[in-house]
Design a protein around this motif. Structure first.
Motif, PDB file in Angstrom:
ATOM      1  N   GLN A 147       0.830  -1.206   0.000  1.00  0.00           N
ATOM      2  CA  GLN A 147       0.000   0.000   0.000  1.00  0.00           C
ATOM      3  C   GLN A 147       0.867   1.259   0.000  1.00  0.00           C
ATOM      4  OE1 GLN A 147      -2.730   0.659  -0.968  1.00  0.00           O
ATOM      5  NE2 GLN A 147      -4.184   1.548   0.466  1.00  0.00           N
ATOM      6  N   ARG A 148       1.979   1.237   0.770  1.00  0.00           N
ATOM      7  CA  ARG A 148       2.873   2.397   0.779  1.00  0.00           C
ATOM      8  C   ARG A 148       3.486   2.599  -0.596  1.00  0.00           C
ATOM      9  NH1 ARG A 148       4.290   0.550   5.900  1.00  0.00           N
ATOM     10  NH2 ARG A 148       6.084  -0.599   5.086  1.00  0.00           N
ATOM     11  N   GLU A 149       3.858   1.486  -1.246  1.00  0.00           N
ATOM     12  CA  GLU A 149       4.550   1.605  -2.528  1.00  0.00           C
ATOM     13  C   GLU A 149       3.591   1.933  -3.678  1.00  0.00           C
ATOM     14  OE1 GLU A 149       7.234  -1.578  -3.426  1.00  0.00           O
ATOM     15  OE2 GLU A 149       7.719  -0.761  -5.414  1.00  0.00           O
ATOM     16  N   PHE A 150       2.442   1.278  -3.743  1.00  0.00           N
ATOM     17  CA  PHE A 150       1.557   1.424  -4.921  1.00  0.00           C
ATOM     18  C   PHE A 150       0.255   2.171  -4.629  1.00  0.00           C
ATOM     19  CE2 PHE A 150       3.969  -2.579  -5.317  1.00  0.00           C
ATOM     20  CZ  PHE A 150       4.741  -2.267  -6.435  1.00  0.00           C
ATOM     21  N   GLY A 151      -0.202   2.149  -3.382  1.00  0.00           N
ATOM     22  CA  GLY A 151      -1.449   2.849  -3.022  1.00  0.00           C
ATOM     23  C   GLY A 151      -2.664   2.365  -3.788  1.00  0.00           C
ATOM     24  N   ASP A 152      -2.660   1.082  -4.191  1.00  0.00           N
ATOM     25  CA  ASP A 152      -3.776   0.583  -5.007  1.00  0.00           C
ATOM     26  C   ASP A 152      -4.557  -0.534  -4.321  1.00  0.00           C
ATOM     27  OD1 ASP A 152      -1.882  -1.404  -5.134  1.00  0.00           O
ATOM     28  OD2 ASP A 152      -1.754  -1.464  -7.327  1.00  0.00           O
ATOM     29  N   LEU A 153      -4.536  -0.546  -2.964  1.00  0.00           N
ATOM     30  CA  LEU A 153      -5.282  -1.562  -2.228  1.00  0.00           C
ATOM     31  C   LEU A 153      -6.415  -0.899  -1.443  1.00  0.00           C
ATOM     32  CD1 LEU A 153      -2.284  -3.555  -0.690  1.00  0.00           C
ATOM     33  CD2 LEU A 153      -3.629  -4.243  -2.666  1.00  0.00           C
ATOM     34  N   LEU A 154      -7.609  -1.437  -1.578  1.00  0.00           N
ATOM     35  CA  LEU A 154      -8.710  -1.003  -0.725  1.00  0.00           C
ATOM     36  C   LEU A 154      -8.902  -2.093   0.325  1.00  0.00           C
ATOM     37  CD1 LEU A 154     -10.957   1.073  -0.115  1.00  0.00           C
ATOM     38  CD2 LEU A 154     -12.475  -0.336  -1.510  1.00  0.00           C
ATOM     39  N   VAL A 155      -8.474  -1.801   1.551  1.00  0.00           N
ATOM     40  CA  VAL A 155      -8.532  -2.804   2.621  1.00  0.00           C
ATOM     41  C   VAL A 155      -9.826  -2.636   3.403  1.00  0.00           C
ATOM     42  CG1 VAL A 155      -7.327  -3.774   4.616  1.00  0.00           C
ATOM     43  CG2 VAL A 155      -6.012  -2.736   2.758  1.00  0.00           C
ATOM     44  N   GLY A 156     -10.596  -3.712   3.474  1.00  0.00           N
ATOM     45  CA  GLY A 156     -11.881  -3.659   4.176  1.00  0.00           C
ATOM     46  C   GLY A 156     -11.811  -4.295   5.546  1.00  0.00           C
ATOM     47  N   ASN A 157     -12.802  -3.975   6.379  1.00  0.00           N
ATOM     48  CA  ASN A 157     -12.830  -4.446   7.762  1.00  0.00           C
ATOM     49  C   ASN A 157     -13.650  -5.737   7.891  1.00  0.00           C
ATOM     50  OD1 ASN A 157     -12.303  -4.286  10.510  1.00  0.00           O
ATOM     51  ND2 ASN A 157     -14.242  -3.246  10.904  1.00  0.00           N
ATOM     52  N   TYR A 158     -13.264  -6.759   7.136  1.00  0.00           N
ATOM     53  CA  TYR A 158     -13.915  -8.070   7.212  1.00  0.00           C
ATOM     54  C   TYR A 158     -12.809  -9.110   7.090  1.00  0.00           C
ATOM     55  CZ  TYR A 158     -13.034  -7.382   2.308  1.00  0.00           C
ATOM     56  OH  TYR A 158     -12.382  -7.086   1.141  1.00  0.00           O
ATOM     57  N   LEU A 159     -13.057 -10.272   7.668  1.00  0.00           N
ATOM     58  CA  LEU A 159     -12.089 -11.355   7.580  1.00  0.00           C
ATOM     59  C   LEU A 159     -12.055 -11.864   6.141  1.00  0.00           C
ATOM     60  CD1 LEU A 159     -10.291 -12.868   9.606  1.00  0.00           C
ATOM     61  CD2 LEU A 159     -12.120 -14.573   9.817  1.00  0.00           C
ATOM     62  N   ASP A 160     -10.859 -11.948   5.552  1.00  0.00           N
ATOM     63  CA  ASP A 160     -10.763 -12.313   4.136  1.00  0.00           C
ATOM     64  C   ASP A 160     -10.878 -13.826   3.951  1.00  0.00           C
ATOM     65  OD1 ASP A 160      -9.850 -12.732   1.385  1.00  0.00           O
ATOM     66  OD2 ASP A 160      -9.300 -10.619   1.477  1.00  0.00           O
ATOM     67  N   THR A 161     -12.124 -14.306   3.731  1.00  0.00           N
ATOM     68  CA  THR A 161     -12.369 -15.728   3.482  1.00  0.00           C
ATOM     69  C   THR A 161     -13.230 -15.824   2.229  1.00  0.00           C
ATOM     70  OG1 THR A 161     -14.432 -15.709   4.748  1.00  0.00           O
ATOM     71  CG2 THR A 161     -12.420 -16.250   5.957  1.00  0.00           C
ATOM     72  N   TYR A 162     -13.282 -17.017   1.639  1.00  0.00           N
ATOM     73  CA  TYR A 162     -14.084 -17.168   0.422  1.00  0.00           C
ATOM     74  C   TYR A 162     -15.543 -16.839   0.694  1.00  0.00           C
ATOM     75  CZ  TYR A 162     -16.030 -18.695  -3.927  1.00  0.00           C
ATOM     76  OH  TYR A 162     -16.699 -18.708  -5.115  1.00  0.00           O
ATOM     77  N   ARG A 163     -16.056 -17.250   1.862  1.00  0.00           N
ATOM     78  CA  ARG A 163     -17.475 -17.014   2.141  1.00  0.00           C
ATOM     79  C   ARG A 163     -17.766 -15.582   2.580  1.00  0.00           C
ATOM     80  NH1 ARG A 163     -20.829 -21.187   1.482  1.00  0.00           N
ATOM     81  NH2 ARG A 163     -22.338 -20.565   3.046  1.00  0.00           N
ATOM     82  N   ASN A 164     -16.736 -14.740   2.609  1.00  0.00           N
ATOM     83  CA  ASN A 164     -16.946 -13.309   2.849  1.00  0.00           C
ATOM     84  C   ASN A 164     -16.741 -12.494   1.572  1.00  0.00           C
ATOM     85  OD1 ASN A 164     -17.916 -12.834   5.388  1.00  0.00           O
ATOM     86  ND2 ASN A 164     -15.906 -12.593   6.352  1.00  0.00           N
ATOM     87  N   LEU A 165     -16.659 -13.171   0.432  1.00  0.00           N
ATOM     88  CA  LEU A 165     -16.425 -12.483  -0.846  1.00  0.00           C
ATOM     89  C   LEU A 165     -17.525 -11.454  -1.148  1.00  0.00           C
ATOM     90  CD1 LEU A 165     -14.530 -12.434  -3.279  1.00  0.00           C
ATOM     91  CD2 LEU A 165     -15.930 -14.197  -4.354  1.00  0.00           C
ATOM     92  N   THR A 166     -18.753 -11.782  -0.764  1.00  0.00           N
ATOM     93  CA  THR A 166     -19.871 -10.857  -0.987  1.00  0.00           C
ATOM     94  C   THR A 166     -19.624  -9.536  -0.260  1.00  0.00           C
ATOM     95  OG1 THR A 166     -21.410 -12.680  -1.290  1.00  0.00           O
ATOM     96  CG2 THR A 166     -22.369 -10.567  -0.640  1.00  0.00           C
ATOM     97  N   LEU A 167     -19.138  -9.630   0.989  1.00  0.00           N
ATOM     98  CA  LEU A 167     -18.868  -8.403   1.759  1.00  0.00           C
ATOM     99  C   LEU A 167     -17.762  -7.601   1.098  1.00  0.00           C
ATOM    100  CD1 LEU A 167     -19.060  -9.719   5.447  1.00  0.00           C
ATOM    101  CD2 LEU A 167     -20.860  -8.725   4.015  1.00  0.00           C
ATOM    102  N   LYS A 168     -16.751  -8.305   0.572  1.00  0.00           N
ATOM    103  CA  LYS A 168     -15.636  -7.639  -0.118  1.00  0.00           C
ATOM    104  C   LYS A 168     -16.141  -6.821  -1.302  1.00  0.00           C
ATOM    105  CE  LYS A 168     -11.651  -9.609  -0.684  1.00  0.00           C
ATOM    106  NZ  LYS A 168     -10.419 -10.315  -1.071  1.00  0.00           N
ATOM    107  N   VAL A 169     -16.971  -7.423  -2.114  1.00  0.00           N
ATOM    108  CA  VAL A 169     -17.452  -6.747  -3.317  1.00  0.00           C
ATOM    109  C   VAL A 169     -18.418  -5.605  -2.959  1.00  0.00           C
ATOM    110  CG1 VAL A 169     -18.771  -7.096  -5.449  1.00  0.00           C
ATOM    111  CG2 VAL A 169     -17.003  -8.734  -4.784  1.00  0.00           C
ATOM    112  N   MET A 170     -19.251  -5.816  -1.954  1.00  0.00           N
ATOM    113  CA  MET A 170     -20.168  -4.751  -1.521  1.00  0.00           C
ATOM    114  C   MET A 170     -19.380  -3.552  -0.975  1.00  0.00           C
ATOM    115  SD  MET A 170     -23.258  -5.348  -2.233  1.00  0.00           S
ATOM    116  CE  MET A 170     -23.101  -6.443  -3.623  1.00  0.00           C
TER     117      MET A 170
END
Ligand code: NAG
Length: 344
Positions: A142-165
């Protein structure tokens, strides 16, 4: 026999009519919020013919609410910078540990090749991980490229919906591009053609939701609890999803994304991200458009196919390099043929 004065009788009838109207009036003026707090069951709504029709998917009892958007945002991470009002914004779902695919994308299809009249940007969507080493790597990227949007959810396959929302909400509020493409980090995106196509040829400027559709047999809801795509009847009752675009890649116009986000406030999320977007689109009255420009499989595409295809799924890092080369070579080599200017 005691005589009742006719005037007295009339008064009595009036008062009793008024009294019986009070509960009805209460039901009619109560807001959604009060109804939910009071946990009224669905048959009460049969009385409310003049209120907006409620969908069977919407929360009635307060226990099966839509997406909790505020909880997805974190204050501890800096969000990427975006210029408002760009033509296209590309959201790429990526697992925190997938540094290599991200690195390859940055130097292939996400790299700008010289000046372009079409403004576009891409951002990776990642969530939280318990792995300290991976978290540090995310912060470094993130410091180098600044192209990450980090969300406040646990990154699991079954949380993909939350990631996209989370990604849609952020981009629709902060950046407001004309179009949004949702894709994945094992996909190639034709950044030479897609922005130009959207600007010069696409005629569907509002209510656009285009991608690769599934046949009806593949839209059955999976009720097998061990499956990656399991969805319970409590979460979604119908046996089959409405038509929807594969999560490999789909394009939304900004207004379509906003209407989908409004629907998400009411419709309980399911873990199957692309099917959920299809459900929301149907709720919002948006019809999905089928397009052969989104390829679910990476077969040996001929060079000039790179003038037509917008997203190709399932590429290894080496194949991303090859695809990028083809995209640039096709620009010069395939000029002779007639360009297809339709979505199909
Ligand atoms: C999704 O993320 C939330 C919030 O971080 C977490 O509590 C939950 O366990 C996650 N769900 C799954 C299925 O991983």
């Amino acid at each position: 026999m005691a005589q009742v004065h006719p005037l007295y009788l009339k008064g009595l009838i009036c008062v009793s009519i008024l009294l019986s109207l009070i509960p009805l009036w209460c039901l009619l003026v109560m807001t959604d919020d009060v109804q939910r707090r009071w946990q009224l069951s669905s048959h009460f709504f049969l009385l409310q013919g003049n209120l907006p029709r409620r969908s069977r998917l919407q929360a009635l009892d307060g226990t099966r609410r839509g997406v909790d958007f505020p909880s997805l945002f974190t204050s501890s991470q800096t969000a990427p910078h975006c210029e408002p009002g760009q033509l296209l914004f590309i959201l790429v779902t990526s697992a925190p540990g997938n540094s290599e695919p991200r690195q390859v994308i940055r130097r292939t299809w996400a790299a700008r090749e010289g000046p372009t009249p079409y403004q576009w940007q891409s951002v990776f969507l990642v969530g939280q991980t318990a792995d300290v080493g991976v978290t540090q790597e995310i912060q470094r990227e993130q410091r180098e490229f600044g192209d990450l949007l980090v969300g406040n959810y646990l990154d699991t396959y079954r949380n993909l919906t939350l990631k996209v929302m989370h990604g849609f909400k952020w981009v629709a509020e902060r950046c407001q591009p004309s179009y949004i493409l949702k894709t994945d980090d094992d996909c190639f995106v034709n950044t030479d053609r897609l922005p130009e196509f959207l600007q010069e040829h696409n005629t569907i400027k509002t209510g656009l939701y285009a991608g690769s559709l599934f046949p009806r047999e593949k839209r059955q809801v999976i009720r097998e609890p061990s499956s990656k795509w399991y969805v319970s009847r409590q979460d979604y009752l119908p046996a089959e999803y409405p038509p929807y675009a594969s999560g490999v890649g789909y394009v939304l116009s900004l207004d379509a994304a906003q209407r989908i986000l409004w629907a998400a406030e009411r419709v309980h999320p399911i873990p199957v991200e692309d099917a959920y977007v299809g459900i929301l689109a149907q709720e919002a009255g948006i019809r999905v458009k089928s397009s052969a420009r989104f390829a679910k499989h990476n077969v040996r595409w001929r060079l000039c196919n790179y003038r037509y295809l917008m997203v190709i799924h399932h590429l290894s890092p080496q194949e991303q390099e090859v695809a990028k080369g083809n995209m640039l070579r096709a620009r010069r080599a395939c000029r002779g043929g007639l360009e297809v200017t339709k979505w199909k």
